[in-house]
Scaffold this motif. Structure first.
Motif, PDB file in Angstrom:
ATOM      1  N   TYR A 150       0.853  -1.192   0.000  1.00 59.44           N
ATOM      2  CA  TYR A 150       0.000   0.000   0.000  1.00 59.44           C
ATOM      3  C   TYR A 150       0.885   1.237   0.000  1.00 59.44           C
ATOM      4  N   ILE A 151       0.587   2.183  -0.902  1.00 52.33           N
ATOM      5  CA  ILE A 151       1.281   3.475  -0.912  1.00 52.33           C
ATOM      6  C   ILE A 151       0.286   4.531  -0.472  1.00 52.33           C
ATOM      7  N   ALA A 152       0.532   5.101   0.705  1.00 55.07           N
ATOM      8  CA  ALA A 152      -0.389   6.028   1.349  1.00 55.07           C
ATOM      9  C   ALA A 152      -0.263   7.430   0.779  1.00 55.07           C
ATOM     10  N   GLY A 153      -1.330   8.199   0.946  1.00 50.66           N
ATOM     11  CA  GLY A 153      -1.297   9.620   0.637  1.00 50.66           C
ATOM     12  C   GLY A 153      -0.833  10.412   1.847  1.00 50.66           C
ATOM     13  N   TRP A 154      -1.157  11.703   1.852  1.00 52.20           N
ATOM     14  CA  TRP A 154      -0.800  12.538   2.994  1.00 52.20           C
ATOM     15  C   TRP A 154      -1.544  12.044   4.233  1.00 52.20           C
ATOM     16  N   GLU A 155      -0.807  11.745   5.293  1.00 50.14           N
ATOM     17  CA  GLU A 155      -1.408  11.057   6.433  1.00 50.14           C
ATOM     18  C   GLU A 155      -2.254  11.957   7.326  1.00 50.14           C
ATOM     19  N   GLY A 156      -2.291  13.245   7.026  1.00 52.15           N
ATOM     20  CA  GLY A 156      -3.196  14.133   7.732  1.00 52.15           C
ATOM     21  C   GLY A 156      -4.578  14.196   7.108  1.00 52.15           C
ATOM     22  N   ALA A 157      -4.785  13.488   6.004  1.00 50.23           N
ATOM     23  CA  ALA A 157      -6.054  13.545   5.284  1.00 50.23           C
ATOM     24  C   ALA A 157      -6.986  12.428   5.719  1.00 50.23           C
ATOM     25  N   SER A 158      -8.248  12.778   5.946  1.00 44.78           N
ATOM     26  CA  SER A 158      -9.244  11.765   6.307  1.00 44.78           C
ATOM     27  C   SER A 158      -9.441  10.771   5.173  1.00 44.78           C
ATOM     28  N   THR A 159      -9.313  11.237   3.921  1.00 48.43           N
ATOM     29  CA  THR A 159      -9.481  10.330   2.784  1.00 48.43           C
ATOM     30  C   THR A 159      -8.418   9.236   2.811  1.00 48.43           C
ATOM     31  N   GLN A 160      -7.170   9.615   3.060  1.00 50.95           N
ATOM     32  CA  GLN A 160      -6.089   8.646   3.170  1.00 50.95           C
ATOM     33  C   GLN A 160      -6.349   7.668   4.315  1.00 50.95           C
ATOM     34  N   ARG A 161      -6.679   8.209   5.464  1.00 53.19           N
ATOM     35  CA  ARG A 161      -6.907   7.371   6.648  1.00 53.19           C
ATOM     36  C   ARG A 161      -8.007   6.353   6.391  1.00 53.19           C
ATOM     37  N   ASP A 162      -9.118   6.783   5.816  1.00 48.55           N
ATOM     38  CA  ASP A 162     -10.259   5.892   5.652  1.00 48.55           C
ATOM     39  C   ASP A 162     -10.035   4.865   4.552  1.00 48.55           C
ATOM     40  N   ARG A 163      -9.365   5.253   3.474  1.00 47.16           N
ATOM     41  CA  ARG A 163      -9.076   4.277   2.416  1.00 47.16           C
ATOM     42  C   ARG A 163      -8.171   3.172   2.947  1.00 47.16           C
ATOM     43  N   GLU A 164      -7.161   3.555   3.694  1.00 47.54           N
ATOM     44  CA  GLU A 164      -6.258   2.540   4.250  1.00 47.54           C
ATOM     45  C   GLU A 164      -6.970   1.687   5.282  1.00 47.54           C
ATOM     46  N   ALA A 165      -7.824   2.310   6.090  1.00 50.94           N
ATOM     47  CA  ALA A 165      -8.536   1.551   7.121  1.00 50.94           C
ATOM     48  C   ALA A 165      -9.427   0.480   6.501  1.00 50.94           C
ATOM     49  N   GLY A 166     -10.204   0.841   5.485  1.00 49.19           N
ATOM     50  CA  GLY A 166     -11.059  -0.148   4.835  1.00 49.19           C
ATOM     51  C   GLY A 166     -10.261  -1.253   4.180  1.00 49.19           C
ATOM     52  N   PHE A 167      -9.131  -0.879   3.579  1.00 49.18           N
ATOM     53  CA  PHE A 167      -8.275  -1.837   2.883  1.00 49.18           C
ATOM     54  C   PHE A 167      -7.652  -2.838   3.854  1.00 49.18           C
ATOM     55  N   THR A 168      -7.020  -2.332   4.908  1.00 50.62           N
ATOM     56  CA  THR A 168      -6.323  -3.226   5.838  1.00 50.62           C
ATOM     57  C   THR A 168      -7.292  -4.046   6.681  1.00 50.62           C
ATOM     58  N   GLN A 169      -8.447  -3.486   7.007  1.00 48.43           N
ATOM     59  CA  GLN A 169      -9.434  -4.254   7.772  1.00 48.43           C
ATOM     60  C   GLN A 169      -9.941  -5.448   6.977  1.00 48.43           C
ATOM     61  N   ARG A 170     -10.163  -5.236   5.675  1.00 46.77           N
ATOM     62  CA  ARG A 170     -10.642  -6.353   4.851  1.00 46.77           C
ATOM     63  C   ARG A 170      -9.538  -7.388   4.657  1.00 46.77           C
ATOM     64  N   LEU A 171      -8.295  -6.948   4.508  1.00 45.67           N
ATOM     65  CA  LEU A 171      -7.192  -7.908   4.430  1.00 45.67           C
ATOM     66  C   LEU A 171      -7.102  -8.727   5.721  1.00 45.67           C
ATOM     67  N   ALA A 172      -7.193  -8.021   6.851  1.00 47.07           N
ATOM     68  CA  ALA A 172      -7.091  -8.702   8.143  1.00 47.07           C
ATOM     69  C   ALA A 172      -8.213  -9.717   8.315  1.00 47.07           C
ATOM     70  N   GLY A 173      -9.394  -9.416   7.767  1.00 50.02           N
ATOM     71  CA  GLY A 173     -10.512 -10.346   7.857  1.00 50.02           C
ATOM     72  C   GLY A 173     -10.245 -11.648   7.137  1.00 50.02           C
ATOM     73  N   SER A 174      -9.282 -11.634   6.209  1.00 52.34           N
ATOM     74  CA  SER A 174      -8.883 -12.851   5.493  1.00 52.34           C
ATOM     75  C   SER A 174      -7.555 -13.390   6.009  1.00 52.34           C
ATOM     76  N   GLY A 175      -7.130 -12.882   7.151  1.00 54.02           N
ATOM     77  CA  GLY A 175      -5.904 -13.375   7.766  1.00 54.02           C
ATOM     78  C   GLY A 175      -4.628 -12.866   7.117  1.00 54.02           C
ATOM     79  N   MET A 176      -4.698 -11.734   6.429  1.00 50.42           N
ATOM     80  CA  MET A 176      -3.522 -11.216   5.736  1.00 50.42           C
ATOM     81  C   MET A 176      -3.189  -9.814   6.232  1.00 50.42           C
ATOM     82  N   ALA A 177      -1.913  -9.547   6.404  1.00 52.11           N
ATOM     83  CA  ALA A 177      -1.441  -8.211   6.762  1.00 52.11           C
ATOM     84  C   ALA A 177      -0.753  -7.594   5.549  1.00 52.11           C
ATOM     85  N   LEU A 178      -0.542  -6.270   5.588  1.00 53.98           N
ATOM     86  CA  LEU A 178       0.198  -5.620   4.513  1.00 53.98           C
ATOM     87  C   LEU A 178       1.603  -6.198   4.409  1.00 53.98           C
ATOM     88  N   HIS A 179       2.007  -6.487   3.189  1.00 53.21           N
ATOM     89  CA  HIS A 179       3.367  -6.969   2.958  1.00 53.21           C
ATOM     90  C   HIS A 179       4.361  -5.806   3.003  1.00 53.21           C
TER      91      HIS A 179
END
Length: 341
Positions: free
Chosen positions: A185-214
């Protein structure tokens, strides 16, 4: 040599109507008969009369000007969105003043003060971080504000975004369905809510399948930083798929992968972006991405703001609009895969 300024009284005399009739003709939303409108416009054209919007604003207390503050225009999503916002506001009888500002909240105070000096009726802040103090200042001045494509945690300010959490989740589901095992995952500016929420949805769904970010790097929503982030990420033990927080960075990521590192997209690595700007459909990129529903976002933003200005609002609201995953050729397409939404 200066020509004397023509007054509304002179237009009224030439048109054979009252001065108040001239005022109604040039006031958006006011009523006047078709015959009166024609006579007033003809007289105004003959005399070279232009209505004084500032003087009218002083009398009515309404400037019919909206301050539109934006942090940066390099991302192609924003010029298109700003054009849509301007057109939508003009259709409702408002005009737009555009102000540039830094992405961070620390230096935006002076910009907001400048906007308020123009006696604007409302403010739309696009891609800008706002502090609660600035929100309070605008509220105290009686100037409603709506955040566009950015939100904040508190309830004080209205905001309209795409559903960034759901969008990140859709990307994760797509890459998981494609059998990817090492997902970056390549993040945007970490002060942005858009960045925070996109990453949160992405990593939560990965975690639900037992996978973490590589792997994870930060590109700050800037092409040059995204290119640097790509070089670091692929220097050793590279991922087989990368979700990039917006299309603007994804273009740089793809260029580095193909033209510097000699990798094939999507044979060697899948790339997915977010926004669905026009360039994504170009054959050079053909980028799989999550579409931000700009038309609906603009409509909701304008309605929220003008309802507050016109006294029809029901307080601050936060609206997140779902957008589809647009599948193109930059990422491995799972057989029979049908994205939700």
């Amino acid at each position: 040599m200066n020509n004397p300024r023509i007054t509304s009284a002179e237009v009224a005399k030439r048109a054979g109507v009252s001065q108040s009739a001239v005022s109604r003709v040039f006031t958006p939303g006011a009523s006047a008969s078709k015959k009166t409108v024609e006579k007033v416009h003809q007289a105004a054209a003959e005399l070279g009369y232009r209505p004084n919007s500032l003087a009218r604003a002083m009398v009515s207390g309404r400037s019919r000007i909206i301050g539109l503050v934006v942090a940066y225009l390099e991302n192609h999503f924003y010029p298109e969105a700003l054009e849509k916002l301007s057109n939508a506001l003009q259709e409702r009888g408002y005009h737009v003043l555009v102000f540039m500002a830094p992405m961070t909240a620390s230096n935006i105070d002076d910009v907001i003060e400048e906007i308020l000096d123009y006696q604007v009726d409302g403010i739309i802040a696009a891609s800008v971080a706002m502090s609660s103090e600035l929100s309070d200042r605008c509220q105290a001045a009686g100037v409603p504000m709506v955040l566009f494509n950015r939100s904040q945690d508190g309830p004080e300010m209205s905001a309209v975004t795409s559903d960034n959490i759901a969008g990140g989740c859709k990307v994760a589901e797509f890459l998981l369905a494609g059998g990817h095992q090492k997902i970056g995952y390549i993040a945007g500016w970490e002060g942005a809510s858009t960045q925070r929420d996109r990453e949160a949805g992405f990593t939560q769904r990965l975690a639900g399948s037992g996978m973490a970010l590589h792997a994870r790097e930060v590109g700050d929503f800037k092409m040059e930083k995204a290119a640097e982030a790509t070089r670091r990420m692929f220097a050793a033990d590279p991922p087989d798929a990368v979700f990039v927080a917006n299309d603007h960075m994804a273009f740089a990521v793809m260029d580095v992968l193909r033209f510097e590192l000699g990798l094939q997209v999507p044979k060697d690595v899948s790339v997915v972006g977010y926004d669905d700007v026009p360039t994504t459909a170009w054959p050079a990129y053909n980028l799989t991405t999550v579409r931000q529903p700009a038309n609906r976002m603009v409509a909701e933003t304008v309605n929220l703001l003008l309802n507050e200005i016109e006294g029809n609002g029901d307080g601050p609201r936060k609206i997140a609009i779902d957008g589809p995953l647009v599948i193109r050729g930059s990422a491995r397409i799972p057989q029979g895969f049908t994205p939700e939404g």
